[in-house]
Write an enzyme that holds these catalytic residues in place. Structure first.
Site, PDB file in Angstrom:
ATOM      1  N   SER A  87     -24.839   7.596  35.387  1.00 48.22           N
ATOM      2  CA  SER A  87     -25.156   6.098  35.232  1.00 48.22           C
ATOM      3  C   SER A  87     -26.190   5.762  35.808  1.00 48.22           C
ATOM      4  O   SER A  87     -27.232   6.523  36.189  1.00 48.22           O
ATOM      5  CB  SER A  87     -23.852   5.593  36.392  1.00 48.22           C
ATOM      6  OG  SER A  87     -24.307   4.131  36.757  1.00 48.22           O
ATOM      7  N   TYR A  95     -19.273   5.156  44.582  1.00 53.09           N
ATOM      8  CA  TYR A  95     -19.777   5.499  43.093  1.00 53.09           C
ATOM      9  C   TYR A  95     -21.204   6.087  43.209  1.00 53.09           C
ATOM     10  O   TYR A  95     -21.664   6.835  42.441  1.00 53.09           O
ATOM     11  CB  TYR A  95     -19.664   4.211  42.233  1.00 53.09           C
ATOM     12  CG  TYR A  95     -19.899   4.536  40.735  1.00 53.09           C
ATOM     13  CD1 TYR A  95     -18.725   5.441  40.065  1.00 53.09           C
ATOM     14  CD2 TYR A  95     -20.850   3.890  40.208  1.00 53.09           C
ATOM     15  CE1 TYR A  95     -18.901   5.627  38.733  1.00 53.09           C
ATOM     16  CE2 TYR A  95     -20.772   4.605  38.478  1.00 53.09           C
ATOM     17  CZ  TYR A  95     -19.995   5.141  38.135  1.00 53.09           C
ATOM     18  OH  TYR A  95     -20.263   5.355  36.884  1.00 53.09           O
TER      19      TYR A  95
END
Length: 306
Positions: free
Chosen positions: A165, A178
């Protein structure tokens, strides 16, 4: 073995026996003779789209998902599918055995896509919640990878692609669990890439920004389940965060999952795949800003991002 062109007039499908484990359809011949790819997290979004894109490109796709209903749906769509829960070692072992039996221990590529996002400020994350984020996004992914890696090393070729990501190198507020899992995944993947030099197995990282998927709705469930908003020092800010997670509007610069599929195909087909594939404008922007801005200035930019 050279595959005939699907459009060739001389192309014909082999006869399918009643007991053949692979459905008799137009993909039969190509599934028998194409390179095999295993994808995690195929229930929706990036994994689901990439499974279809790779199959259309001629790959034999082994699709996995955590829920039985999703596995059944994938099978109905013609995929070879299997249940895989990255939080469960027994489930991982069963999936690895299934892959080996299904392919004769021949696997060209692994796309580690299965993951979820746990929203919440760092100070509101319990040890158990943080551990759960890492179990799926890092530990399970790592365990699956190292148990399939010997197949690729023995074959002298392979591709491991990690779906990371933009948050794997640029941290944003209220996404600490995350952020941390993706930072860790990138560090582990960089190390693995160095250690696999000379084996014929390449490791690539895809760093998407906002991609149209069910990621936000899944994150909303985790937010409501694990974050005690009322008792938090940041309860007033969580009201806005909740509205964002409940919104159906795309974030700025959102792309469809086909943008990730394009990068994935290059990672599989290039003789020298990139170590990193940056997808969406925010990923490129933050990459360059981190190169030129000091930390304090970059913090100011990141604080403005919601």
């Amino acid at each position: 073995m050279r595959l005939p062109d699907r459009k060739s007039k001389s192309f014909s499908l082999p006869a399918c026996g009643r007991d053949d484990p692979i459905p008799c359809n137009v993909n039969y011949y190509f599934m028998k003779n194409s390179k095999t790819v295993l994808i995690t997290g195929c229930s929706s979004g990036i994994g689901y789209h990439c499974a279809h894109a790779l199959r259309s490109a001629g790959y034999r796709v082994l699709a996995t998902a955590r829920k039985d209903d999703d596995v059944a749906r994938l099978k109905n769509e013609g995929f070879e599918a299997f249940r895989l829960d990255l939080d469960d070692t027994h489930s991982i072992d069963e999936a690895v055995s299934w892959v080996k039996k299904r392919t004769g221990s021949r696997l060209f590529a692994l796309f580690n896509n299965g993951a979820y996002g746990q929203p919440g400020a760092v100070e509101d994350l319990s040890r158990e919640v943080l551990r759960a984020q890492f179990e799926t996004n890092l530990f399970g992914t790592h365990e699956l990878t190292v148990k399939l890696l010997p197949i690729m090393i023995e074959a002298g070729e392979g591709r491991i692609v990690q779906n990371s990501s933009v948050l794997g190198f640029a941290a944003l507020r209220y996404r600490g669990a995350y952020n941390a899992s993706k930072f860790a995944l990138e560090g582990l993947s960089d190390t693995l890439r160095l250690e696999l030099d000379g084996t014929g197995v390449y490791v690539s990282i895809i760093e998407p920004g906002p991609i149209r998927s069910h990621f936000r709705s899944n994150a909303l469930v985790k937010f409501l389940e694990h974050i005690d908003r009322d008792k938090s020092r940041l309860s007033h800010l969580y009201k806005k965060k909740l509205q964002q997670l409940q919104s159906s509007e795309d974030a700025p610069f959102t792309l469809g999952p086909e943008a990730v599929a394009k990068a994935l195909l290059h990672a599989f087909e290039s003789p020298r795949p990139k170590t990193r594939y940056r997808v969406t404008f925010p990923t490129y922007l933050f990459y360059w800003l981190k190169k030129v801005l000091p930390d304090r200035a970059m913090d100011g930019v990141l604080r403005r991002v919601e």
